[in-house]
Design a protein around this motif. Structure first.
Motif, short mmCIF file in Angstrom:
data_model
loop_
_atom_site.label_atom_id
_atom_site.label_comp_id
_atom_site.label_asym_id
_atom_site.label_seq_id
_atom_site.Cartn_x
_atom_site.Cartn_y
_atom_site.Cartn_z
N LYS A 189 1.01 -1.39 0.00
CA LYS A 189 0.07 -0.19 -0.02
C LYS A 189 0.93 1.26 0.04
O LYS A 189 2.01 1.21 0.56
CB LYS A 189 -0.95 0.17 1.33
N THR A 236 -1.66 -4.86 4.37
CA THR A 236 -2.89 -4.88 5.41
C THR A 236 -3.96 -5.85 5.16
O THR A 236 -5.14 -5.33 5.27
CB THR A 236 -3.29 -3.57 5.56
N THR A 267 -6.55 -8.78 5.05
CA THR A 267 -6.97 -9.74 6.06
C THR A 267 -7.24 -11.07 5.48
O THR A 267 -7.64 -11.13 4.34
CB THR A 267 -8.46 -9.29 6.72
N TYR A 320 -7.72 5.61 0.86
CA TYR A 320 -7.91 6.17 2.24
C TYR A 320 -7.76 7.74 2.21
O TYR A 320 -8.76 8.37 3.03
CB TYR A 320 -7.01 5.94 3.60
N ASP A 370 -9.80 -0.61 9.29
CA ASP A 370 -9.11 -1.27 10.28
C ASP A 370 -8.76 -0.23 11.57
O ASP A 370 -8.17 1.11 10.90
CB ASP A 370 -8.01 -2.00 9.85
N1 GLU Z 1 -7.75 -5.28 6.40
C1 GLU Z 1 -8.75 -4.95 5.52
C2 GLU Z 1 -8.95 -5.81 4.50
O1 GLU Z 1 -8.18 -6.67 4.29
C3 GLU Z 1 -8.66 -3.44 5.10
C4 GLU Z 1 -7.26 -3.55 4.29
C5 GLU Z 1 -6.86 -2.19 3.70
O2 GLU Z 1 -7.37 -1.09 3.66
O3 GLU Z 1 -5.92 -2.23 2.84
O4 GLU Z 1 -10.08 -5.68 3.86
#
Ligand code: GLU
Length: 267
Positions: free
Chosen positions: A51, A113, A115, A183, A201
């Motif tokens: 990211k 990030t 999940t 974001y 998150d």
């Molecule tokens: N952890 C969350 C997901 O995998 C948000 C991740 C993000 O914004 O990168 O959807």
């Protein structure tokens, strides 16, 4: 009659032999699929999807370089493969394009990030988890919103393709969902009043609250979000998956992971 039987027997045998060869060549083609780990070695560097707007996991610093916990994990993997953490190319991904970039081969792996979810496990493989986050809500400091359910009937921001988007649509179906690709776009919309809240998150949203006293995050958590490295499915990706798991397990057992958490203000 005897002649007919002999001809039939020959035809059957021919079909069986052809079938055997076809299956055999299919199987050896499978074995010949280029192994991802070998491809990385031959290329001379690892390509990781990360990211660029998700501090402190992956963000663009003022000098233009990408930094964060996810980038440090990518460096640790490159170092384990090449004994050189710089044999690494970082490619920016967003929650809505990271699975496509991985499955089409733009990147070798994704550290973003991301999940682990059962739906995503149908599409890709995941490494051992290296962090656990939880879903929360970012609101203006004077907001009356105290729970996710307060978003019913309200304009609520999400990042397209995130677990929080799915959870919000399921848990609060009457929320008016505004989706953003990044974001920073969602944050701008919160600041100009287009939306009343952003849900995602805690670890990602907390960073906005730390840097801007006019916003805060709720104390409640609405999910458990274990982050892991995403890798393509298939036996040609097995060695890479084993390597990544080895690196993550080593970071955990020798306590380096806690130093990384401290470095990025995560614990
Ligand atoms: N952890 C969350 C997901 O995998 C948000 C991740 C993000 O914004 O990168 O959807």
């Amino acid at each position: 009659m005897k002649r007919v039987l002999i001809i039939l027997a020959i035809i059957t045998a021919a079909i069986l032999v052809a079938g055997f060869y076809l299956w055999d060549s299919y199987d050896s083609k499978q074995l010949e699929m280029p192994d991802t780990y070998k491809t990385i070695l031959e290329r001379g560097y690892l390509i990781a999807g990360v990211k660029e707007d998700t501090k402190p996991f992956g963000y663009k610093d003022t000098d233009g370089t990408l930094k964060g916990l996810d980038i440090d994990i990518a460096k640790a993997i490159a170092k384990s493969i090449f004994r050189d953490e710089n044999k690494l190319k970082l490619v920016s991904v967003t929650p809505s394009d990271r699975l496509i970039k991985l499955t089409t081969g733009d990147v070798d792996l994704v550290i973003a990030t991301m999940t682990v979810t059962p739906q995503r496990m149908d599409l890709i493989d995941f490494s051992h988890s290296y962090f656990i986050a939880g879903q929360t809500v970012l609101v203006p400091v004077d907001s009356k919103i105290t729970a996710l359910s307060d978003l019913a009937g309200e304009n609520a921001g999400v990042i397209f393709g995130t677990t929080a988007e799915k959870n919000l649509r399921t848990l609060v179906p009457t929320a008016k969902v505004f989706g953003y690709r990044t974001y920073n776009d969602a944050y701008k919309a919160l600041k100009d009043g287009t939306i009343k809240a952003i849900t995602s998150d805690d670890t990602i949203l907390r960073n906005y609250a730390l840097n801007d006293k006019s916003v805060r995050i709720l104390n409640k958590r609405y999910s458990k979000e274990p982050y892991a490295v995403g890798i393509r499915k298939g036996k040609e990706n097995k060695i890479l998956l084993e390597k990544v798991n080895f690196v993550i397990k080593t970071l955990i057992t020798n306590n380096s992971i806690n130093h990384l958490y401290a470095k990025w203000g995560l614990r």
